[in-house]
Design an enzyme around this catalytic site. Structure first.
Site, PDB file in Angstrom:
ATOM      1  N   VAL A  64       0.681  -1.521   0.061  1.00  0.00           N
ATOM      2  CA  VAL A  64       0.403   0.022  -0.077  1.00  0.00           C
ATOM      3  C   VAL A  64       0.760   0.936   0.118  1.00  0.00           C
ATOM      4  O   VAL A  64       0.202   2.348   0.254  1.00  0.00           O
ATOM      5  CB  VAL A  64      -1.518   0.434   1.461  1.00  0.00           C
ATOM      6  CG1 VAL A  64      -2.445  -1.240   0.863  1.00  0.00           C
ATOM      7  CG2 VAL A  64      -0.078  -0.254   1.962  1.00  0.00           C
ATOM      8  N   TYR A  65       2.153   0.802  -0.130  1.00  0.00           N
ATOM      9  CA  TYR A  65       3.153   2.080   0.269  1.00  0.00           C
ATOM     10  C   TYR A  65       2.917   3.261  -1.231  1.00  0.00           C
ATOM     11  O   TYR A  65       2.930   2.692  -2.128  1.00  0.00           O
ATOM     12  CB  TYR A  65       4.480   1.935   0.541  1.00  0.00           C
ATOM     13  CG  TYR A  65       4.676   1.333   1.898  1.00  0.00           C
ATOM     14  CD1 TYR A  65       3.873   2.007   2.363  1.00  0.00           C
ATOM     15  CD2 TYR A  65       6.174   1.235   2.202  1.00  0.00           C
ATOM     16  CE1 TYR A  65       4.203   1.289   3.965  1.00  0.00           C
ATOM     17  CE2 TYR A  65       6.651   0.471   3.100  1.00  0.00           C
ATOM     18  CZ  TYR A  65       5.681   0.574   3.904  1.00  0.00           C
ATOM     19  OH  TYR A  65       5.555   0.908   5.442  1.00  0.00           O
ATOM     20  N   THR A  66       2.356   4.313  -0.757  1.00  0.00           N
ATOM     21  CA  THR A  66       1.962   5.280  -2.157  1.00  0.00           C
ATOM     22  C   THR A  66       1.071   4.730  -2.842  1.00  0.00           C
ATOM     23  O   THR A  66       1.466   4.557  -4.568  1.00  0.00           O
ATOM     24  CB  THR A  66       3.110   5.960  -3.271  1.00  0.00           C
ATOM     25  OG1 THR A  66       4.120   4.669  -3.170  1.00  0.00           O
ATOM     26  CG2 THR A  66       4.329   6.976  -2.221  1.00  0.00           C
ATOM     27  N   GLY A  67       0.027   3.886  -2.513  1.00  0.00           N
ATOM     28  CA  GLY A  67      -0.174   3.370  -3.602  1.00  0.00           C
ATOM     29  C   GLY A  67      -0.183   2.332  -4.671  1.00  0.00           C
ATOM     30  O   GLY A  67      -0.701   1.749  -5.756  1.00  0.00           O
ATOM     31  N   GLY A  68       0.689   1.715  -4.659  1.00  0.00           N
ATOM     32  CA  GLY A  68       1.967   0.642  -5.066  1.00  0.00           C
ATOM     33  C   GLY A  68       2.469   0.714  -6.173  1.00  0.00           C
ATOM     34  O   GLY A  68       3.466   0.508  -6.479  1.00  0.00           O
TER      35      GLY A  68
END
Length: 363
Positions: A64-68
Site C-alpha cells: 500500500v505504500y503510495t498506492g503501489g
C-alpha cells in the site's frame, strides 16, 4: 570518518535464517508522490542506487505504500539485478476501497496481494513477506498455514511480522514449529530513543526467539534530528497520528549534545544508538533526498562510547510497569533466585537488573 570517505556497511543475519542483510535497511514509504509528499520516481531510483553503492542490500516496502507506486519504482530500479538484494514487502491493509476482502490476513487477501506485489516488483518470488498488522478476524492457524503454503510454492523464502504484541508472535512461532510450518524470522516495530516501550516485552521476546528486529521510525518522525528545537516545521501528525505525544525535549537535547561532542549529526547518533542495542536491531533508513540518505548512511561508522550510551539510556529510560517494576531490584531478585544469585552466571536474571551485563549474563 574523513570528508569524502565512504561508509563501511556491515552485515548481520536475518533472524534464524542464514540470509545476510545489511545493518541498515532501506525504507521506501517515501518512494512516489501519490500521497502528496515523498520523492519522485527518478529521485527514488537514485536513492536506491546510493544505498546499494554503500553496500546496502535490504529493501523494505509494502503493497500500500503510495498506492503501489513504491513497489513499481523498486521493480523498475532493480531490473537486471534483483537477486543481489533481499527484497521485502507487506500485506494486510486494504488495497481496493469498497472491496472488503482486499483487507486482512486471510488466505484470499494474502494470495491476491502477493500476486499483485510480485507483478509490480517484477519478480517471481520475495525474500521476505511481512504481515503488516494483526487481523483479529482471521484465525492464526489460517494465516500461518497460508504463509507456509506460499513458502512451499516458492513465492516466498521467509515470513515475518510487523506491529503485533509479543505474546501473539510467540504463539504463532510456537504453532509453526509444532506443525512444521514456516516461522517468523523477524519482527518490525516502532523503536527509537523517544519510544522505548518495545523493551518491556517485544525485544526480550525477539532475542529469545532469535528474531531480527527492524526498527521503523528511528528518528521519531524527524524529532530526533533536533529540527523542531530549532523551530523548523514538519509532519509530526502525518496521517492523523500524533507521534509527538509523550515525548520529552530533554532526550532530543541530549542527542544533540552527544552529536556536537562527537562531530556527528543528531540523526547519526539516533541510528548508532539503535545499532548498539542487544540482539539484532536493524534501523530503517527513510529519505527523500540523496544528501539526506548519504548523511544517514554514514551513521554506520559512528560508535558511541560507554559514557554517551549511558547518558542517552538514562535520559530516555522508559517505565515498563508491571510485572517489571515489581520484580526489579535487589530484594526481589534475591527473593526469586536466592541470596547468592550473583554467583550464578550461566542462567539469565531479569532484564531490569542493573548487574546483568557486568556479570556476563545472557540477557
Amino acid at each position: 570518518m574523513a570528508p569524502g570517505e565512504a561508509a563501511v556497511m556491515r552485515y548481520t543475519l536475518l533472524g534464524r535464517s542464514g540470509i545476510r542483510v545489511s545493518e541498515l535497511a532501506l525504507g521506501t514509504m517515501t518512494f512516489g508522490e501519490d500521497w502528496g509528499w515523498g520523492a519522485s520516481g527518478e529521485t527514488s531510483a537514485k536513492l536506491l542506487d546510493r544505498y546499494a553503492d554503500a553496500g546496502g542490500n535490504f529493501i523494505d516496502t509494502a503493497n500500500v505504500y503510495t498506492g503501489g507506486t513504491s513497489e513499481s519504482i523498486i521493480g523498475s530500479a532493480l531490473r537486471g539485478r534483483r537477486d543481489r538484494f533481499v527484497l521485502a514487502t507487506k500485506f494486510t491493509a486494504q488495497t481496493v476501497p469498497g472491496d472488503i476482502n482486499t483487507a486482512g490476513n486471510h488466505r484470499k487477501s494474502l494470495t491476491r496481494s502477493l500476486e499483485a506485489s510480485l507483478r509490480r516488483l517484477g519478480t517471481d518470488h520475495l525474500d521476505l513477506l511481512w504481515v503488516h498488522a494483526r487481523d483479529n478476524l482471521t484465525p492464526l492457524p489460517e494465516l500461518m498455514r497460508a504463509l507456509d503454503d506460499q513458502v512451499r510454492a516458492g513465492k516466498l523464502l521467509h515470513v515475518a511480522v510487523s506491529d503485533w504484541p509479543a505474546w501473539e508472535i510467540a504463539r504463532a512461532n510456537t504453532m509453526a514449529e509444532l506443525r512444521d510450518w514456516s516461522p517468523f524470522v523477524g519482527v518490525q516495530l516502532r523503536y527509537n530513543l523517544l519510544s522505548r516501550s518495545p523493551e518491556a516485552e517485544l525485544l526480550p521476546m525477539a532475542r529469545e526467539l532469535d528474531l531480527a528486529v527492524v526498527a521503523w521510525g528511528p528518528l521519531a518522525e524527524g524529532r530526533l534530528t533536533g529540527k523542531y528545537l530549532r523551530g523548523e516545521q514538519g509532519r509530526l501528525n502525518r496521517g492523523g497520528w500524533d507521534w509527538s505525544a509523550g515525548t520529552d525535549d530533554r532526550v532530543v537535547r541530549e542527542v544533540v549534545a552527544v552529536a556536537e561532542a562527537g562531530g556527528w549529526t543528531p540523526a547519526q547518533v539516533a541510528y548508532a544508538w539503535l545499532r548498539s542495542r542487544p540482539g539484532t536491531v536493524i534501523p530503517l533508513l527513510g529519505a527523500t533526498t540523496e544528501q539526506q540518505l548519504t548523511t544517514n548512511l554514514a551513521s554506520v561508522d559512528v560508535t558511541l562510547d560507554p559514557d554517551a550510551l549511558r547518558r542517552l539510556d538514562e535520559v530516555s529510560a522508559p517505565v515498563h510497569g508491571f510485572p517489571h517494576d515489581v520484580m526489579a531490584g535487589e530484594e526481589m531478585t534475591a527473593f526469586v533466585y536466592g541470596d547468592e544469585w550473583r554467583k550464578v552466571v550461566s542462567r539469565p536474571v531479569p532484564d531490569a537488573h542493573p548487574d546483568r551485563e557486568s556479570l556476563g549474563l545472557r540477557r
